[in-house]
Design a protein around this motif. Structure first.
Motif, PDB file in Angstrom:
ATOM      1  N   ASP A 181       7.789   3.168   8.913  1.00  0.00           N
ATOM      2  CA  ASP A 181       8.040   4.727   9.010  1.00  0.00           C
ATOM      3  C   ASP A 181       9.038   5.093   7.735  1.00  0.00           C
ATOM      4  OD1 ASP A 181       6.066   4.874  10.822  1.00  0.00           O
ATOM      5  OD2 ASP A 181       7.658   5.619  12.581  1.00  0.00           O
ATOM      6  N   ARG A 182      10.133   4.677   8.099  1.00  0.00           N
ATOM      7  CA  ARG A 182      11.069   4.673   6.857  1.00  0.00           C
ATOM      8  C   ARG A 182      10.843   4.173   5.649  1.00  0.00           C
ATOM      9  NH1 ARG A 182      16.415   4.679   8.560  1.00  0.00           N
ATOM     10  NH2 ARG A 182      16.878   4.523   6.282  1.00  0.00           N
ATOM     11  N   THR A 215       9.561   1.505  13.386  1.00  0.00           N
ATOM     12  CA  THR A 215      10.557   2.661  12.523  1.00  0.00           C
ATOM     13  C   THR A 215      10.696   1.955  11.143  1.00  0.00           C
ATOM     14  OG1 THR A 215      11.718   2.661  14.777  1.00  0.00           O
ATOM     15  CG2 THR A 215      13.088   3.633  12.736  1.00  0.00           C
ATOM     16  N   ARG A 225      16.832   1.732  -3.343  1.00  0.00           N
ATOM     17  CA  ARG A 225      16.925   2.698  -2.095  1.00  0.00           C
ATOM     18  C   ARG A 225      17.193   1.892  -0.917  1.00  0.00           C
ATOM     19  NH1 ARG A 225      14.232   7.922  -2.817  1.00  0.00           N
ATOM     20  NH2 ARG A 225      13.663   8.088  -5.044  1.00  0.00           N
ATOM     21  N   ARG A 253       6.481   9.654  -6.049  1.00  0.00           N
ATOM     22  CA  ARG A 253       6.732  11.018  -6.711  1.00  0.00           C
ATOM     23  C   ARG A 253       7.664  10.832  -7.834  1.00  0.00           C
ATOM     24  NH1 ARG A 253       4.646  15.068  -3.687  1.00  0.00           N
ATOM     25  NH2 ARG A 253       3.851  14.743  -1.451  1.00  0.00           N
ATOM     26  N   ALA A 278       0.809   2.870   2.998  1.00  0.00           N
ATOM     27  CA  ALA A 278       1.225   4.001   3.149  1.00  0.00           C
ATOM     28  C   ALA A 278      -0.029   4.822   2.940  1.00  0.00           C
ATOM     29  CB  ALA A 278       2.179   4.209   1.897  1.00  0.00           C
ATOM     30  N   ILE A 294       6.677   6.851  -0.816  1.00  0.00           N
ATOM     31  CA  ILE A 294       6.120   8.141  -1.113  1.00  0.00           C
ATOM     32  C   ILE A 294       7.030   8.863  -2.014  1.00  0.00           C
ATOM     33  CG2 ILE A 294       5.454  10.608  -0.295  1.00  0.00           C
ATOM     34  CD1 ILE A 294       4.251   9.225   1.923  1.00  0.00           C
ATOM     35  N   SER A 295       8.440   8.710  -1.643  1.00  0.00           N
ATOM     36  CA  SER A 295       9.296   9.504  -2.681  1.00  0.00           C
ATOM     37  C   SER A 295       9.532   8.835  -3.946  1.00  0.00           C
ATOM     38  CB  SER A 295      10.897   9.258  -2.135  1.00  0.00           C
ATOM     39  OG  SER A 295      11.929   9.744  -2.835  1.00  0.00           O
ATOM     40  N   GLU A 315       7.703   3.831   4.313  1.00  0.00           N
ATOM     41  CA  GLU A 315       6.628   4.756   3.868  1.00  0.00           C
ATOM     42  C   GLU A 315       7.289   5.989   3.290  1.00  0.00           C
ATOM     43  OE1 GLU A 315       2.248   6.604   5.413  1.00  0.00           O
ATOM     44  OE2 GLU A 315       3.878   6.185   6.927  1.00  0.00           O
ATOM     45  N   ARG A 316       8.171   6.577   3.864  1.00  0.00           N
ATOM     46  CA  ARG A 316       8.589   7.660   3.389  1.00  0.00           C
ATOM     47  C   ARG A 316       9.405   7.375   2.046  1.00  0.00           C
ATOM     48  NH1 ARG A 316      10.277   8.846   8.786  1.00  0.00           N
ATOM     49  NH2 ARG A 316      12.506   8.100   8.509  1.00  0.00           N
ATOM     50  N   LEU A 317       9.867   6.257   1.889  1.00  0.00           N
ATOM     51  CA  LEU A 317      10.883   5.606   0.677  1.00  0.00           C
ATOM     52  C   LEU A 317       9.616   5.410  -0.346  1.00  0.00           C
ATOM     53  CD1 LEU A 317      13.604   3.126   1.741  1.00  0.00           C
ATOM     54  CD2 LEU A 317      13.862   5.713   1.058  1.00  0.00           C
ATOM     55  N   GLU A 363      -1.352  10.059  -0.470  1.00  0.00           N
ATOM     56  CA  GLU A 363      -0.482  11.351  -0.799  1.00  0.00           C
ATOM     57  C   GLU A 363      -0.908  12.035  -2.117  1.00  0.00           C
ATOM     58  OE1 GLU A 363       2.877  13.618   0.268  1.00  0.00           O
ATOM     59  OE2 GLU A 363       1.881  12.132   1.414  1.00  0.00           O
TER      60      GLU A 363
END
Length: 287
Positions: A119-120, A116, A160, A130, A78, A126-127, A122-124, A81
């Protein structure tokens, strides 16, 4: 005539090769495949968890297509961030994620392809970073509880992806780097140094208290033993003196001589016929 016949045979051969190429396909043992008909998935070949049937396969030419996915563990990094830790310190974090496609049909329906998916995911991640690291102080993220926090992030990501029906399983998440922004490094390191010094002072104070307590207990025990010894000594002396009063008087006088003249620099003014010197004149038999 012969030439046109050759051309016709060549066309037939090429058409046959095209049909064969569209009819047969090979699934490697490291791959799993989705067969689609007009874009809709109709079957799965060599799916993870099955006994596995790799090898040469057949499909309907020109109508069915084959999409293959890797059965092995896959990984991606990832991008870094900036997150805010629980103590409001900013940290620059990047993570490494390992996953596996466990349900190719769901994977294809939800994500279509591995890019894809990356990408998905990676967003998970990062969430999850955080959410999980936002409750922990920066010291825990950098060193103290780093392993525990990464396990929490992996578990949160797995929840998730299950909820999203992505057809993958998260195998591992690792925080590769958790650094302070250069503007914050000096202040945070100074605070960490102060905290360690305070902790060391507290440990030293506790050790000093324990030492004092040990010394006090040992002194008390020594005085008790010494008192018991003195009492036993007095008891023995009393028993011995009771048997021979003359020896007892002589022994006490010797002790008095030692106490008063033992150092050799004592000046005494006494009458020559004083009882103090009777043993000098008459010896142990004096009365």
């Amino acid at each position: 005539m012969n030439q046109s016949r050759l051309i016709r045979y060549a066309v037939i051969a090429i058409a046959a090769l095209i049909v064969i190429g569209q009819t047969f396909y090979v699934v490697d043992q490291r791959q799993q495949a989705i067969v689609t008909r007009f874009g809709d998935p109709v079957r799965v070949v060599n799916a993870l968890g099955d006994a596995g049937h790799p090898g040469l396969k057949v499909k309907i030419p020109f109508i069915e297509n084959v999409i293959q996915f890797d059965r092995r563990n896959q990984a991606f990094e990832a991008s870094e961030e900036e997150i805010i830790a629980g103590n409001q310190e900013r940290l620059v974090v990047d993570a490494f994620v390992r996953y596996r496609i466990t349900n190719p049909l769901r994977f294809y329906t939800a994500l279509r392809n591995e890019q894809t998916a990356a990408d998905r995911l990676e967003r998970l991640v990062i969430s999850s970073l955080r959410q999980t690291l936002g409750t922990a102080p920066s010291e825990d993220i950098v060193s103290k509880r780093r392993s525990e926090l990464t396990r929490q992030i992996a578990a949160d990501m797995q929840r998730r992806v299950v909820a999203s029906r992505m057809g993958v399983r998260i195998l591992d998440v690792r925080i590769r780097r958790a650094d302070l922004p250069s503007a914050n490094e000096a202040a945070v390191f100074e605070r960490m140094k102060t905290a360690r010094l305070q902790e060391a002072a507290e440990i030293r104070a506790i050790g000093q208290q324990q030492r004092q307590q040990i010394v006090a207990d040992a002194t008390k025990q020594g005085e008790t033993i010494r008192g018991e010894g003195d009492a036993e000594r007095a008891k023995v002396f009393a028993s011995s003196f009771g048997r021979d009063p003359q020896f007892a008087a002589f022994y006490r006088s010797m002790q008095a001589y030692e106490a008063s003249m033992g150092k050799g620099d004592t000046t005494m003014v006494l009458s020559p016929d004083s009882e103090f010197f009777k043993y000098f004149e008459r010896g142990p038999g004096a009365r």
